[in-house]
Design a protein around this motif. Structure first.
Motif, PDB file in Angstrom:
ATOM      1  N   SER A  27       1.331  -7.333   8.974  1.00 10.97           N
ATOM      2  CA  SER A  27       0.292  -8.357   9.149  1.00 10.97           C
ATOM      3  C   SER A  27      -1.099  -7.806   8.824  1.00 10.97           C
ATOM      4  O   SER A  27      -2.018  -8.578   8.543  1.00 10.97           O
ATOM      5  CB  SER A  27       0.345  -8.946  10.558  1.00 10.97           C
ATOM      6  OG  SER A  27      -0.032  -7.980  11.523  1.00 10.97           O
ATOM      7  N   ASP A  28      -1.271  -6.502   8.835  1.00 15.87           N
ATOM      8  CA  ASP A  28      -2.552  -5.906   8.440  1.00 15.87           C
ATOM      9  C   ASP A  28      -2.904  -6.216   6.994  1.00 15.87           C
ATOM     10  O   ASP A  28      -4.074  -6.132   6.612  1.00 15.87           O
ATOM     11  CB  ASP A  28      -2.510  -4.377   8.592  1.00 15.87           C
ATOM     12  CG  ASP A  28      -2.615  -3.906  10.023  1.00 15.87           C
ATOM     13  OD1 ASP A  28      -2.992  -4.712  10.902  1.00 15.87           O
ATOM     14  OD2 ASP A  28      -2.305  -2.721  10.267  1.00 15.87           O
ATOM     15  N   PHE A  29      -1.927  -6.554   6.171  1.00 15.81           N
ATOM     16  CA  PHE A  29      -2.150  -6.732   4.742  1.00 15.81           C
ATOM     17  C   PHE A  29      -2.212  -8.199   4.322  1.00 15.81           C
ATOM     18  O   PHE A  29      -2.369  -8.487   3.139  1.00 15.81           O
ATOM     19  CB  PHE A  29      -1.066  -5.984   3.949  1.00 15.81           C
ATOM     20  CG  PHE A  29      -0.963  -4.561   4.392  1.00 15.81           C
ATOM     21  CD1 PHE A  29      -2.014  -3.690   4.208  1.00 15.81           C
ATOM     22  CD2 PHE A  29       0.167  -4.112   5.047  1.00 15.81           C
ATOM     23  CE1 PHE A  29      -1.945  -2.381   4.658  1.00 15.81           C
ATOM     24  CE2 PHE A  29       0.252  -2.811   5.489  1.00 15.81           C
ATOM     25  CZ  PHE A  29      -0.813  -1.940   5.295  1.00 15.81           C
ATOM     26  N   ARG A 126      -0.783  -6.408  -2.565  1.00 15.43           N
ATOM     27  CA  ARG A 126      -2.079  -6.010  -3.102  1.00 15.43           C
ATOM     28  C   ARG A 126      -2.915  -5.189  -2.119  1.00 15.43           C
ATOM     29  O   ARG A 126      -3.540  -4.205  -2.479  1.00 15.43           O
ATOM     30  CB  ARG A 126      -2.866  -7.257  -3.526  1.00 15.43           C
ATOM     31  CG  ARG A 126      -4.232  -6.952  -4.103  1.00 15.43           C
ATOM     32  CD  ARG A 126      -4.878  -8.177  -4.713  1.00 15.43           C
ATOM     33  NE  ARG A 126      -4.036  -8.835  -5.679  1.00 15.43           N
ATOM     34  CZ  ARG A 126      -3.788  -8.403  -6.925  1.00 15.43           C
ATOM     35  NH1 ARG A 126      -4.314  -7.267  -7.343  1.00 15.43           N
ATOM     36  NH2 ARG A 126      -3.011  -9.078  -7.731  1.00 15.43           N
ATOM     37  N   ARG A 127      -2.923  -5.559  -0.877  1.00  9.76           N
ATOM     38  CA  ARG A 127      -3.793  -4.904   0.104  1.00  9.76           C
ATOM     39  C   ARG A 127      -3.149  -3.679   0.758  1.00  9.76           C
ATOM     40  O   ARG A 127      -3.801  -2.995   1.534  1.00  9.76           O
ATOM     41  CB  ARG A 127      -4.209  -5.910   1.166  1.00  9.76           C
ATOM     42  CG  ARG A 127      -5.086  -7.019   0.562  1.00  9.76           C
ATOM     43  CD  ARG A 127      -5.525  -8.034   1.566  1.00  9.76           C
ATOM     44  NE  ARG A 127      -6.379  -7.401   2.571  1.00  9.76           N
ATOM     45  CZ  ARG A 127      -6.798  -7.996   3.671  1.00  9.76           C
ATOM     46  NH1 ARG A 127      -6.450  -9.242   3.918  1.00  9.76           N
ATOM     47  NH2 ARG A 127      -7.560  -7.354   4.537  1.00  9.76           N
ATOM     48  N   ASN A 128      -1.896  -3.395   0.432  1.00 11.83           N
ATOM     49  CA  ASN A 128      -1.205  -2.263   1.041  1.00 11.83           C
ATOM     50  C   ASN A 128      -1.372  -1.029   0.147  1.00 11.83           C
ATOM     51  O   ASN A 128      -0.446  -0.579  -0.526  1.00 11.83           O
ATOM     52  CB  ASN A 128       0.271  -2.603   1.266  1.00 11.83           C
ATOM     53  CG  ASN A 128       0.951  -1.635   2.193  1.00 11.83           C
ATOM     54  OD1 ASN A 128       0.428  -0.552   2.473  1.00 11.83           O
ATOM     55  ND2 ASN A 128       2.124  -2.002   2.657  1.00 11.83           N
ATOM     56  N   LEU A 129      -2.562  -0.467   0.164  1.00  9.62           N
ATOM     57  CA  LEU A 129      -2.904   0.636  -0.738  1.00  9.62           C
ATOM     58  C   LEU A 129      -2.081   1.892  -0.471  1.00  9.62           C
ATOM     59  O   LEU A 129      -1.689   2.596  -1.408  1.00  9.62           O
ATOM     60  CB  LEU A 129      -4.396   0.932  -0.651  1.00  9.62           C
ATOM     61  CG  LEU A 129      -5.311  -0.244  -1.028  1.00  9.62           C
ATOM     62  CD1 LEU A 129      -6.772   0.175  -0.892  1.00  9.62           C
ATOM     63  CD2 LEU A 129      -5.015  -0.777  -2.408  1.00  9.62           C
ATOM     64  N   ALA A 130      -1.817   2.192   0.796  1.00  9.70           N
ATOM     65  CA  ALA A 130      -1.012   3.377   1.107  1.00  9.70           C
ATOM     66  C   ALA A 130       0.399   3.226   0.529  1.00  9.70           C
ATOM     67  O   ALA A 130       0.954   4.184  -0.017  1.00  9.70           O
ATOM     68  CB  ALA A 130      -0.957   3.616   2.609  1.00  9.70           C
ATOM     69  N   ALA A 131       0.971   2.028   0.640  1.00  8.34           N
ATOM     70  CA  ALA A 131       2.308   1.800   0.091  1.00  8.34           C
ATOM     71  C   ALA A 131       2.296   1.874  -1.427  1.00  8.34           C
ATOM     72  O   ALA A 131       3.260   2.343  -2.032  1.00  8.34           O
ATOM     73  CB  ALA A 131       2.855   0.456   0.558  1.00  8.34           C
ATOM     74  N   GLN A 132       1.234   1.437  -2.057  1.00  7.71           N
ATOM     75  CA  GLN A 132       1.157   1.540  -3.515  1.00  7.71           C
ATOM     76  C   GLN A 132       1.245   3.001  -3.943  1.00  7.71           C
ATOM     77  O   GLN A 132       2.010   3.347  -4.849  1.00  7.71           O
ATOM     78  CB  GLN A 132      -0.129   0.903  -4.034  1.00  7.71           C
ATOM     79  CG  GLN A 132      -0.145  -0.603  -3.916  1.00  7.71           C
ATOM     80  CD  GLN A 132      -1.452  -1.210  -4.377  1.00  7.71           C
ATOM     81  OE1 GLN A 132      -2.216  -0.604  -5.122  1.00  7.71           O
ATOM     82  NE2 GLN A 132      -1.716  -2.427  -3.925  1.00  7.71           N
TER      83      GLN A 132
END
Length: 167
Positions: A27-29, A126-132
């Motif tokens: 939900s943070d993303f 898109r907003r999950n930069l660490a996962a990218q």
């Protein structure tokens, strides 16, 4: 740490319980809330989860274990967010917080991907930069050749899509 994948065919309730933590973290993303907590204090069931226990051979659910302790889950299917053919897709991937940053996620992701030869697609919000960053490293370790990375923003997906072949 010894990281293994355990088929979760008979562990549906465990996956459903872990999914509560997954949705909470994810939900943070969200740009806007996607689901609300129910009056029972739980997020609603994730509708596609049912298909992992319906006998569809294109779907697989695994528990992630670290030194035999429950550490997360991985769901695989053949869904393509890009609209192009894919043999495999990491549908959902969750490592519980106590097991993050110690190599458990990397070991589990590679254990899920490398034995399955074919065209892979991994879509990351898109907003999950660490996962990218994480999935770029996994693709680099697993791919037999080039890795295609696209940025998609349409009704199928909003974010990064990695495509690569495991040979």
């Amino acid at each position: 740490m010894d990281v293994t994948l355990e088929p979760a065919a008979d562990r549906r309730a465990t996956i459903e319980n872990l999914f509560q933590f997954y949705v909470h973290d994810f939900s943070d993303f969200w740009i806007e809330p996607q689901v609300d907590l129910g009056e029972d204090g739980r997020f609603p069931p994730y509708p596609p989860l049912e298909s992992y226990w319906a006998g569809d051979p294109r779907r697989a659910a695994y528990l992630i274990r670290a030194d035999q302790a429950l550490a997360g889950f991985v769901l695989l299917n053949d869904h393509s967010h890009s609209g192009r053919p894919a043999d495999f897709n990491v549908a959902e991937f969750f490592v519980a917080r106590p097991y993050r940053r110690g190599g458990v996620g990397r070991a589990a992701a590679l254990a899920a991907i490398t034995p399955r030869r074919g065209q892979w697609e991994i879509a990351v919000a898109r907003r999950n930069l660490a996962a990218q960053a994480f999935w770029r490293q996994i693709a680099a370790a697993a791919a037999a050749g080039d890795i295609e990375e696209t940025d998609q923003d349409d009704d199928r997906w909003n974010g990064m899509i990695l495509r690569f072949v495991v040979a």
